[in-house]
Write a protein that holds these residues in place. Structure first.
Motif, short mmCIF file in Angstrom:
data_model
loop_
_atom_site.label_atom_id
_atom_site.label_comp_id
_atom_site.label_asym_id
_atom_site.label_seq_id
_atom_site.Cartn_x
_atom_site.Cartn_y
_atom_site.Cartn_z
N ASP A 1 -8.64 -7.21 -11.92
CA ASP A 1 -9.13 -5.94 -11.37
C ASP A 1 -7.98 -5.06 -10.92
O ASP A 1 -7.99 -3.85 -11.14
N ILE A 2 -6.98 -5.68 -10.28
CA ILE A 2 -5.82 -4.93 -9.81
C ILE A 2 -5.04 -4.35 -10.98
O ILE A 2 -4.69 -3.17 -11.00
N ALA A 3 -4.78 -5.19 -11.97
CA ALA A 3 -4.01 -4.73 -13.14
C ALA A 3 -4.78 -3.66 -13.90
O ALA A 3 -4.20 -2.68 -14.38
N GLY A 4 -6.09 -3.83 -14.02
CA GLY A 4 -6.90 -2.84 -14.73
C GLY A 4 -6.94 -1.51 -14.00
O GLY A 4 -6.89 -0.45 -14.63
N PHE A 5 -7.02 -1.56 -12.68
CA PHE A 5 -7.04 -0.31 -11.91
C PHE A 5 -5.69 0.40 -12.01
O PHE A 5 -5.62 1.62 -12.17
N ALA A 6 -4.59 -0.35 -11.90
CA ALA A 6 -3.25 0.26 -11.98
C ALA A 6 -2.99 0.83 -13.37
O ALA A 6 -2.37 1.90 -13.51
N ASP A 7 -3.44 0.13 -14.41
CA ASP A 7 -3.34 0.61 -15.79
C ASP A 7 -1.91 1.00 -16.15
O ASP A 7 -1.65 2.11 -16.64
N ILE A 8 -0.98 0.06 -15.92
CA ILE A 8 0.42 0.34 -16.26
C ILE A 8 0.89 -0.50 -17.45
O ILE A 8 2.09 -0.56 -17.75
N GLY A 9 -0.06 -1.16 -18.12
CA GLY A 9 0.27 -1.88 -19.34
C GLY A 9 1.24 -3.03 -19.14
O GLY A 9 1.18 -3.76 -18.14
N MET B 1 4.00 5.08 -11.41
CA MET B 1 3.66 3.67 -11.62
C MET B 1 3.68 2.91 -10.30
O MET B 1 2.85 2.03 -10.05
N PHE B 2 4.64 3.27 -9.45
CA PHE B 2 4.72 2.67 -8.11
C PHE B 2 3.38 2.84 -7.39
O PHE B 2 2.79 1.88 -6.89
N VAL B 3 2.94 4.09 -7.30
CA VAL B 3 1.75 4.37 -6.50
C VAL B 3 0.50 3.80 -7.15
O VAL B 3 -0.45 3.39 -6.46
N ARG B 4 0.46 3.75 -8.46
CA ARG B 4 -0.68 3.15 -9.16
C ARG B 4 -0.85 1.68 -8.74
O ARG B 4 -1.95 1.23 -8.39
N LEU B 5 0.25 0.93 -8.81
CA LEU B 5 0.17 -0.48 -8.48
C LEU B 5 -0.08 -0.68 -6.99
O LEU B 5 -0.88 -1.54 -6.60
N ALA B 6 0.59 0.10 -6.16
CA ALA B 6 0.43 -0.05 -4.71
C ALA B 6 -1.00 0.24 -4.29
O ALA B 6 -1.59 -0.48 -3.48
N PHE B 7 -1.59 1.30 -4.84
CA PHE B 7 -2.96 1.65 -4.48
C PHE B 7 -3.94 0.61 -5.03
O PHE B 7 -4.92 0.24 -4.36
N ALA B 8 -3.67 0.13 -6.23
CA ALA B 8 -4.54 -0.89 -6.83
C ALA B 8 -4.60 -2.14 -5.97
O ALA B 8 -5.67 -2.74 -5.79
N VAL B 9 -3.45 -2.55 -5.42
CA VAL B 9 -3.43 -3.71 -4.54
C VAL B 9 -4.19 -3.40 -3.26
O VAL B 9 -5.02 -4.20 -2.79
N ALA B 10 -3.93 -2.22 -2.69
CA ALA B 10 -4.51 -1.87 -1.38
C ALA B 10 -6.04 -1.87 -1.40
O ALA B 10 -6.68 -2.27 -0.43
N VAL B 11 -6.64 -1.41 -2.50
CA VAL B 11 -8.09 -1.23 -2.52
C VAL B 11 -8.84 -2.40 -3.15
O VAL B 11 -10.07 -2.40 -3.17
N HIS C 1 -8.46 11.14 -9.51
CA HIS C 1 -9.92 11.08 -9.56
C HIS C 1 -10.42 9.64 -9.43
O HIS C 1 -11.42 9.37 -8.75
N ARG C 2 -9.72 8.72 -10.07
CA ARG C 2 -10.11 7.31 -9.97
C ARG C 2 -9.97 6.82 -8.53
O ARG C 2 -10.83 6.09 -8.03
N CYS C 3 -8.89 7.25 -7.87
CA CYS C 3 -8.67 6.84 -6.48
C CYS C 3 -9.75 7.40 -5.56
O CYS C 3 -10.24 6.71 -4.65
N MET C 4 -10.12 8.66 -5.76
CA MET C 4 -11.14 9.27 -4.93
C MET C 4 -12.48 8.55 -5.09
O MET C 4 -13.20 8.32 -4.11
N ARG C 5 -12.83 8.20 -6.32
CA ARG C 5 -14.08 7.46 -6.55
C ARG C 5 -14.04 6.10 -5.87
O ARG C 5 -15.03 5.66 -5.27
N ARG C 6 -12.89 5.44 -5.95
CA ARG C 6 -12.75 4.12 -5.33
C ARG C 6 -12.83 4.23 -3.81
O ARG C 6 -13.47 3.40 -3.16
N MET C 7 -12.19 5.23 -3.24
CA MET C 7 -12.24 5.41 -1.80
C MET C 7 -13.65 5.73 -1.33
O MET C 7 -14.10 5.27 -0.27
N ARG C 8 -14.37 6.51 -2.12
CA ARG C 8 -15.76 6.80 -1.79
C ARG C 8 -16.59 5.51 -1.80
O ARG C 8 -17.44 5.29 -0.93
N ALA C 9 -16.35 4.65 -2.78
CA ALA C 9 -17.08 3.38 -2.86
C ALA C 9 -16.76 2.50 -1.65
O ALA C 9 -17.65 1.85 -1.08
N LEU C 10 -15.47 2.46 -1.25
CA LEU C 10 -15.09 1.66 -0.08
C LEU C 10 -15.74 2.21 1.18
O LEU C 10 -16.21 1.45 2.04
#
Length: 425
Positions: free
Chosen positions: A130-138, A152-162, A184-193
């Motif tokens: 789930d973390i790797a899929g959310f970060a989507d850095i291949g 890429m930094f922030v993608r992985l960091a946010f993916a871990v955090a949420v 947009h993906r982050c906003m949707r995830r934060m709304r879900a949390l």
């Protein structure tokens, strides 16, 4: 602390010592009574209780103390005085790549951070996809983090955090780094949390995000809580303070003025600006050209006319006038100004008046809306008058009985093409 309170700060201050010369620091150690230190309070006497499950937006100018407060709540910084109590697992995205070892790969950092947050090896294993899929850095997930771009930094960091089942989530301006799709993906995830009951502290200069995501907001200024309340109200307070500071009005004077306006029961609007010109009147006309009154009610998609009169208190070379239609959270839905519409307002002489008409339709979801009107000097882009909540109006449902699911309803043509059956000509 009661079970309903997730975060509590009592008389929290953070003081840093500053020295003019390195020798002064040594002299203070050797001669305790020789005091050459300058004390700087990043935070001073913060008292705050945040209920469990709330999403709280934090705004303020750079250097106001926002990040310091979040670091203290996250436990990465110790307060000089006061007490901090936080209940639940805290997941914090404070700085770009904070907590990451640049020599480790992304995969190794995911497991390392997961263990720091108290997860077992099996728990991290189950969440890794789930973390790797959310970060989507291949394939970069298996490359050293020091080779990552900021995005890429922030993608992985946010993916871990949420994705580590946080009970308290802290996000400090990190989303400004990612690309639009990721934001947009982050906003949707934060709304879900938020909907799942995670207590969230969200620092952003994006007032739209604050108003959309948050239940309440806090404004920090000069290390102290300046104001707290509904997100839209705090955003207005913040923008008014910025305008007042630009005009040379102190924060204390600005706050006093705003408090006096709130105490005056006749005051229903908040305004700010230089005062070189003033918005004298605002009214809305219905589709028949009739004044709709102080609290208008309009039909769905009705064509209306906004009539704004301004009066110059000084000579202006030129100016622009605009408006916003906002929902109940203060998010701008419809808006424009004379500059964008290629309508020029020539110079205004002292005490000269001008009336501007804006004609448009209201294809809005049935609800109540507010109107904000503002004017600025065209040559300096300095606001001379900005009126929030100049008017509140209501839009009725369509007479067709159609349900509107989004904020705006636009005519859509729907067709169905039936494919030919197999074997038919």
């Amino acid at each position: 602390m009661s079970e309903e309170i997730a975060i509590s700060l009592h008389s929290v201050s953070k003081c840093y010592k500053r020295y003019a010369r390195p020798m002064d620091r040594l002299q203070e150690l050797l001669l305790p009574h020789s005091n050459k230190v300058q004390e700087f309070f990043a935070l001073r006497d913060i008292n705050l209780d945040i209920p469990k499950g709330q999403t709280v937006g934090i705004i303020g100018r750079n250097g106001s103390g926002k990040s310091t407060m979040l670091q203290i709540i996250a436990g990465t910084l110790t307060p000089t005085t006061g007490e901090v109590v936080v209940k639940g697992r805290v997941s914090a995205l404070l700085e770009l790549g904070s907590g990451f070892n640049p020599e480790f790969t992304g995969r190794q950092n995911v497991f390392f951070n997961g263990r720091l947050l108290g997860l077992s090896q099996n728990e991290i294993d189950s969440k890794f996809d789930d973390i790797a899929g959310f970060a989507d850095i291949g394939d970069f997930i298996d490359q050293p983090v020091k080779t990552y771009s900021s995005g890429m930094f922030v993608r992985l960091a946010f993916a871990v955090a949420v994705n580590v089942d946080p009970e308290v989530l802290i996000v400090d301006e990190a989303l400004a780094v990612g690309d639009i799709v990721f934001q947009h993906r982050c906003m949707r995830r934060m709304r879900a949390l938020m909907d799942s009951g995670v207590t969230t502290l969200f620092v952003s200069h994006d007032s739209g995000a604050i108003k959309t995501l948050c239940n309440s907001a806090i404004m920090i200024h000069d290390g102290q809580i300046y104001s707290k309340g509904a997100p839209n109200d705090i955003t207005i307070t913040y923008l008014k303070l910025l305008t007042d500071l630009e005009l040379g009005i102190s924060a204390t004077e600005s706050k006093q003025t705003q408090q006096e306006e709130k105490c005056n029961k006749d005051t229903t609007i908040a305004r700010r600006g230089s005062g070189k010109a003033r918005i004298e009147s605002v009214k809305m006309l219905n589709h028949l050209g009739e004044d709709a009154g102080e609290t208008p009610v309009f039909g769905f998609n009705e064509e209306v006319t906004l009539v704004v009169e301004i009066k110059a208190n000084e000579k202006l070379l030129s100016c622009i006038l605009g408006f916003y239609i906002c929902d109940k959270n203060g998010n701008e839905i419809i808006g424009t100004n004379t500059f964008e519409e290629n309508v020029k307002i020539d110079k205004l002489e002292f005490r000269q008046r001008v009336v501007v008409n804006f004609k448009f339709k209201l294809p809005l979801r049935p609800a109540s809306y507010s109107l904000t009107v503002a004017g600025a000097e065209n040559n300096e882009a300095l606001t001379f008058d900005w009126v929030d909540n100049a008017m509140v109006f209501q839009v009725l449902p369509p007479k067709t009985g159609k349900q509107i699911y989004a904020l705006i309803d636009h005519p859509i043509n729907v067709t169905i093409c039936t494919p030919c059956r197999l074997g038919s000509t």
